[in-house]
Design a protein around this motif. Structure first.
Motif, PDB file in Angstrom:
ATOM      1  N   ASP A  48       0.832  -1.203   0.000  1.00  0.00           N
ATOM      2  CA  ASP A  48       0.000   0.000   0.000  1.00  0.00           C
ATOM      3  C   ASP A  48       0.867   1.254   0.000  1.00  0.00           C
ATOM      4  O   ASP A  48       0.617   2.199  -0.765  1.00  0.00           O
ATOM      5  N   SER A  49       1.912   1.269   0.836  1.00  0.00           N
ATOM      6  CA  SER A  49       2.811   2.423   0.869  1.00  0.00           C
ATOM      7  C   SER A  49       3.569   2.555  -0.447  1.00  0.00           C
ATOM      8  O   SER A  49       3.736   3.661  -0.975  1.00  0.00           O
ATOM      9  N   HIS A  57      -1.390   0.672  -7.853  1.00  0.00           N
ATOM     10  CA  HIS A  57      -1.731  -0.749  -7.973  1.00  0.00           C
ATOM     11  C   HIS A  57      -1.600  -1.209  -9.420  1.00  0.00           C
ATOM     12  O   HIS A  57      -1.198  -2.341  -9.693  1.00  0.00           O
ATOM     13  N   ILE A  58      -1.963  -0.315 -10.337  1.00  0.00           N
ATOM     14  CA  ILE A  58      -1.797  -0.565 -11.770  1.00  0.00           C
ATOM     15  C   ILE A  58      -1.208   0.703 -12.379  1.00  0.00           C
ATOM     16  O   ILE A  58      -1.622   1.818 -12.037  1.00  0.00           O
ATOM     17  N   ASN A 126       0.005  10.307  -1.736  1.00  0.00           N
ATOM     18  CA  ASN A 126       1.420   9.978  -1.557  1.00  0.00           C
ATOM     19  C   ASN A 126       1.836  10.083  -0.085  1.00  0.00           C
ATOM     20  O   ASN A 126       1.758  11.153   0.512  1.00  0.00           O
ATOM     21  N   PRO A 127       2.298   8.975   0.527  1.00  0.00           N
ATOM     22  CA  PRO A 127       2.679   9.026   1.954  1.00  0.00           C
ATOM     23  C   PRO A 127       3.888   9.920   2.219  1.00  0.00           C
ATOM     24  O   PRO A 127       4.063  10.400   3.338  1.00  0.00           O
ATOM     25  N   PHE A 128       4.711  10.183   1.218  1.00  0.00           N
ATOM     26  CA  PHE A 128       5.860  11.064   1.411  1.00  0.00           C
ATOM     27  C   PHE A 128       5.419  12.503   1.683  1.00  0.00           C
ATOM     28  O   PHE A 128       6.159  13.285   2.276  1.00  0.00           O
ATOM     29  N   LEU A 129       4.215  12.856   1.240  1.00  0.00           N
ATOM     30  CA  LEU A 129       3.754  14.239   1.333  1.00  0.00           C
ATOM     31  C   LEU A 129       2.762  14.470   2.472  1.00  0.00           C
ATOM     32  O   LEU A 129       2.375  15.610   2.722  1.00  0.00           O
ATOM     33  N   GLN A 130       2.358  13.391   3.161  1.00  0.00           N
ATOM     34  CA  GLN A 130       1.287  13.503   4.142  1.00  0.00           C
ATOM     35  C   GLN A 130       1.636  14.426   5.310  1.00  0.00           C
ATOM     36  O   GLN A 130       0.753  15.071   5.877  1.00  0.00           O
ATOM     37  N   HIS A 131       2.914  14.472   5.679  1.00  0.00           N
ATOM     38  CA  HIS A 131       3.293  15.272   6.848  1.00  0.00           C
ATOM     39  C   HIS A 131       3.505  16.742   6.501  1.00  0.00           C
ATOM     40  O   HIS A 131       3.734  17.562   7.391  1.00  0.00           O
ATOM     41  N   PHE A 362       7.967   2.126   5.405  1.00  0.00           N
ATOM     42  CA  PHE A 362       6.701   1.829   6.062  1.00  0.00           C
ATOM     43  C   PHE A 362       6.856   1.982   7.569  1.00  0.00           C
ATOM     44  O   PHE A 362       7.958   2.054   8.102  1.00  0.00           O
ATOM     45  N   ASP A 363       5.718   2.017   8.258  1.00  0.00           N
ATOM     46  CA  ASP A 363       5.652   2.261   9.694  1.00  0.00           C
ATOM     47  C   ASP A 363       6.340   1.121  10.460  1.00  0.00           C
ATOM     48  O   ASP A 363       6.106  -0.050  10.171  1.00  0.00           O
ATOM     49  N   PRO A 364       7.186   1.426  11.464  1.00  0.00           N
ATOM     50  CA  PRO A 364       7.854   0.372  12.229  1.00  0.00           C
ATOM     51  C   PRO A 364       6.946  -0.377  13.197  1.00  0.00           C
ATOM     52  O   PRO A 364       7.409  -1.266  13.904  1.00  0.00           O
ATOM     53  N   ILE A 365       5.675  -0.025  13.287  1.00  0.00           N
ATOM     54  CA  ILE A 365       4.728  -0.816  14.081  1.00  0.00           C
ATOM     55  C   ILE A 365       4.098  -1.841  13.143  1.00  0.00           C
ATOM     56  O   ILE A 365       3.284  -1.499  12.286  1.00  0.00           O
TER      57      ILE A 365
END
Length: 409
Positions: A48-49, A57-58, A126-131, A362-365
């Motif tokens: 997902d990340s 996904h495609i 995009n997870p890189f931009l979420q913060h 990805f998240d360490p949890i």
């Protein structure tokens, strides 16, 4: 039924040995179910990340761009984006342009990968931009605002609001230089990305490359990963008369796919070793049980019991032991999975705030997800294994000669 009742009673004649074997089988099943679910959950989060920051996904490409990275292989995107975002299983269509170039500040210069994006669409996914705060994103597809990787910004000695120049070669072979302003700084945790990333509006990047309003990649984000089987046939029909082709994420991002396959293969090897140890334990338990009752079996055969009946009695003991282990182990496996789903395993004390795997952060949890079908399959497999491990002791008991067996001390 009488055979099963007798098998149950025989199983507990040596209570300590049976309990130890039961614990070994149950704990092995618990660990395999729990840690398989943890692995599947971790892989799902990695994918997902990865697809949100990478190819989706495609991914849609012209020709073999996903392998060759030939900047010439571009395609028109506007109409296609409208059509694809109307499909039920597609939540986002992310246009992207990739150009190698050179970034120059008043102090330093560095090689970069100029990435053209749709800021609004990309920010939502995009997870890189979420913060990042929304105000740091490029304000339009045509603007000269740019996002820089954190290490690149440090090496160029740039901060928000500073200006710098990007030079790239367009399709005609001419060098094009344009002035940009740093709008924000991105920290991905990936060294190579942070060293070279520059994000701008894709219209601006495409114009610099000499292919206005065209893109290299269209990343499709689906409602769920398994929706690929539904969406892919629709895409193939839509693109059948086009040079554009649809590529699944595992082909578009082979590094991530191969890393997951390698990791899961190592996990399967560990599971195989556990099952081998369990099998030896069951064989030992049943064989010792047979050897302790040789005289008893000789008497049973002497009074007219068939060898087949004796064999079935021993097999029933293995079946009862396996069934009890499966019930206890599955209960423990469900409890372990519940804990790993609800709380997970927190690696933040051992590792950084993010973990890189296969080129993905990805998240360490680590958290598990429920894979009920696999849990049922491995439980049935363990039951069959326990029964199979009893075959040799059962055959050995059935081959006893009654006269010799009765003289056994």
């Amino acid at each position: 039924m009488d055979t099963l009742i007798l098998a149950w009673k025989n199983l507990w004649r040596n209570r300590r040995r049976s309990v130890i074997t039961l614990i070994a089988l149950s704990v092995s099943l618990m660990l395999m179910q729990g840690f398989h679910n943890l692995a599947v959950g971790s892989y799902a989060r990695m994918v997902d990340s990865g697809v949100r920051a990478g190819s989706g996904h495609i991914a849609l490409y012209r020709g073999d761009y996903h392998r060759s990275r030939d900047e010439v292989l571009t395609f028109e995107a506007a109409d296609l984006i409208e059509q694809l975002t109307g499909m039920d299983e597609i939540t986002h269509a992310l246009p992207r342009v990739y150009l190698p170039g050179l970034a120059q500040s008043s102090r330093e210069s560095r090689g970069i990968l100029l990435t053209g994006i749709d800021p609004a669409r990309e920010y939502a996914v995009n997870p890189f931009l979420q913060h990042l705060p929304p105000s740091t994103m490029p304000q339009s597809l045509e603007s000269r605002d740019a996002l820089l990787g954190s290490r690149l910004a440090s090496e160029l000695q740039l901060s928000e609001g500073n200006k710098f120049v990007i030079t790239a070669q367009n399709r005609q072979g001419d060098l094009i230089s344009e002035l940009f302003r740093v709008r924000g700084v991105v920290h991905t945790g990936l060294r190579d990305v942070d060293n070279s990333l520059v994000m701008v509006g894709w219209h601006r990047a495409a114009a610099m490359g000499g292919f206005p309003r065209q893109i290299h990649e269209l990343a499709l984000i689906l409602t769920r990963a398994d929706a690929e089987a539904t969406v892919m046939p629709q895409l193939l029909r839509l693109l059948q008369n086009s040079a554009v082709q649809a590529i699944a994420w595992d082909e578009a991002m082979p590094n991530l796919a191969d890393s997951i396959k390698l990791d899961y293969a190592s996990q399967k090897f560990i599971f195989a070793v556990m099952l081998l140890i369990v099998t030896i334990g069951v064989v030992n338990t049943m064989l010792m049980s047979v050897m302790e009752r040789v005289r008893e079996f000789g008497i049973i055969l002497a009074i007219g019991a068939s060898r087949g009946r004796l064999c079935r009695m021993i097999l029933a003991e293995g079946l009862v032991l396996g069934a009890l282990s499966v019930c206890v182990g599955s209960l423990l496996g469900a409890l372990l999975t519940w804990y790993l789903v609800a709380h997970g395993i927190d690696l933040r004390q051992l590792m950084p705030q993010s973990i890189e795997f296969g080129g993905v952060i990805f998240d360490p949890i680590l958290r598990a997800i429920w894979d009920i079908s696999w849990m049922a399959k491995i439980a049935l497999y363990l039951l069959g294994l326990a029964l199979g491990a009893t075959i040799y002791p059962a055959v050995k008991a059935a081959r006893l000669a009654p006269a010799e067996a009765m003289r056994h001390i």
